[in-house]
Write a protein that holds these residues in place. Structure first.
Motif, PDB file in Angstrom:
ATOM      1  N   GLY A  76       4.657   0.922  -0.720  1.00 11.96           N
ATOM      2  CA  GLY A  76       3.475   1.562  -0.160  1.00 11.96           C
ATOM      3  C   GLY A  76       2.226   0.712  -0.276  1.00 11.96           C
ATOM      4  N   VAL A  77       2.020   0.108  -1.443  1.00 12.54           N
ATOM      5  CA  VAL A  77       0.837  -0.732  -1.658  1.00 12.54           C
ATOM      6  C   VAL A  77       0.906  -1.971  -0.770  1.00 12.54           C
ATOM      7  N   GLU A  84       2.388  -2.287   2.126  1.00 19.65           N
ATOM      8  CA  GLU A  84       2.129  -1.895   3.517  1.00 19.65           C
ATOM      9  C   GLU A  84       0.634  -1.714   3.782  1.00 19.65           C
ATOM     10  N   VAL A  85      -0.062  -1.119   2.811  1.00 17.42           N
ATOM     11  CA  VAL A  85      -1.505  -0.919   2.962  1.00 17.42           C
ATOM     12  C   VAL A  85      -2.231  -2.259   2.996  1.00 17.42           C
ATOM     13  N   GLN A 130      -2.065  -4.489   6.141  1.00 21.16           N
ATOM     14  CA  GLN A 130      -2.805  -4.056   7.323  1.00 21.16           C
ATOM     15  C   GLN A 130      -3.995  -4.972   7.583  1.00 21.16           C
ATOM     16  N   ASP A 131      -4.472  -5.619   6.552  1.00 15.93           N
ATOM     17  CA  ASP A 131      -5.660  -6.475   6.647  1.00 15.93           C
ATOM     18  C   ASP A 131      -5.227  -7.932   6.603  1.00 15.93           C
ATOM     19  N   SER A 143      -6.883   7.913  -2.390  1.00 12.61           N
ATOM     20  CA  SER A 143      -6.238   7.378  -1.187  1.00 12.61           C
ATOM     21  C   SER A 143      -5.790   5.934  -1.407  1.00 12.61           C
ATOM     22  N   LEU A 144      -4.620   5.599  -0.876  1.00 12.08           N
ATOM     23  CA  LEU A 144      -4.155   4.213  -0.962  1.00 12.08           C
ATOM     24  C   LEU A 144      -5.111   3.258  -0.250  1.00 12.08           C
ATOM     25  N   ASN A 145      -5.848   3.771   0.729  1.00 13.11           N
ATOM     26  CA  ASN A 145      -6.795   2.920   1.439  1.00 13.11           C
ATOM     27  C   ASN A 145      -7.918   2.424   0.537  1.00 13.11           C
ATOM     28  N   LEU A 156      -7.684  -1.273  -0.341  1.00  8.30           N
ATOM     29  CA  LEU A 156      -8.302  -2.262   0.548  1.00  8.30           C
ATOM     30  C   LEU A 156      -9.797  -2.397   0.257  1.00  8.30           C
TER      31      LEU A 156
END
Length: 216
Positions: free
Chosen positions: A18-19, A21-22, A25-26, A113-115, A118
């Motif tokens: 999960g981490v 994948e987040v 994204q960047d 939130s996992l976001n 970032l």
């Protein structure tokens, strides 16, 4: 654009997925490796040469390097050029304060939130500390017209010392013994200091000291 290299460490495979994948994204970040525990992480750091380590706080079962604050202290001492972002289920302000004191550059609560990872990585990449929004909320709520700096300047030397020891993890009873004063006197200094800072709870006090880096 040079990418910031990251190594992940967590004993839960699904969390690692999960981490990753987040983060991926960047395009400014690249995950160069992952580890399932402290010994695995420390073995991989010299090879992966990350800019940032994103690590779980509690990874049980390691008899060599331990976990928690013991692991964090080892990482900051052994790899001083690598920045640390800690993921944790723990929201105890004393522990969070100890993490920042140990040299971590950011903390993200697993309940958030996992976001937020970032946001933390961007702050750290920009050479800034990341303080979770949930930790900052009580500080914002207590802020008045008077600036933070002005409030801090109103503290007496004794009040400052009492707060420093309290935020460092000592109880009022411990501080009283340290200064050879009565518990009532030390408690009075603490209450007076909190009133001057516009703070009403111990958690707000610790949040204030972390966010303002009062004792750094």
């Amino acid at each position: 654009m040079k990418k910031t290299k990251i190594i992940l460490a967590d004993d839960h495979p699904l969390v690692l997925i999960g981490v990753r994948e987040v983060i991926e994204q960047d395009l400014r970040f690249v995950v160069v490796d992952s580890a399932s525990g402290p010994s695995d992480l420390i073995a991989k750091i010299p090879v992966a040469r990350p800019d940032i380590i994103v690590t779980d706080f509690a990874m049980p079962g390691d008899s060599v390097f331990g976990d928690g604050l013991k692991l964090i202290a080892y990482l900051t001492r052994t790899f001083p050029d690598v920045k640390l972002l800690v993921l944790t289920m723990l929201t105890n302000p004393i522990i969070v304060s100890a993490l920042y004191d140990a040299g971590v550059h950011g903390v993200v609560f697993k309940g958030d939130s996992l976001n937020d990872i970032l946001a933390a990585l961007f702050a750290i990449r920009s050479n800034r500390r990341y303080i979770p929004a949930s930790l900052q909320a009580s500080l914002r709520a207590s802020s008045g017209a008077e600036s933070v700096g002005e409030r801090i300047k109103t503290l007496s030397p004794r009040e400052y010392e009492v707060l420093r020891h309290f935020v460092g993890g000592e109880s009022v009873q411990d501080i009283a013994r340290h200064f050879n004063r009565s518990i009532k006197t030390v408690s009075g200094h603490k209450v007076a200091a909190m009133q001057k800072l516009g703070i009403t709870t111990d958690q707000q006090l610790i949040t204030f000291c972390i966010t303002t880096e009062l004792f750094q």
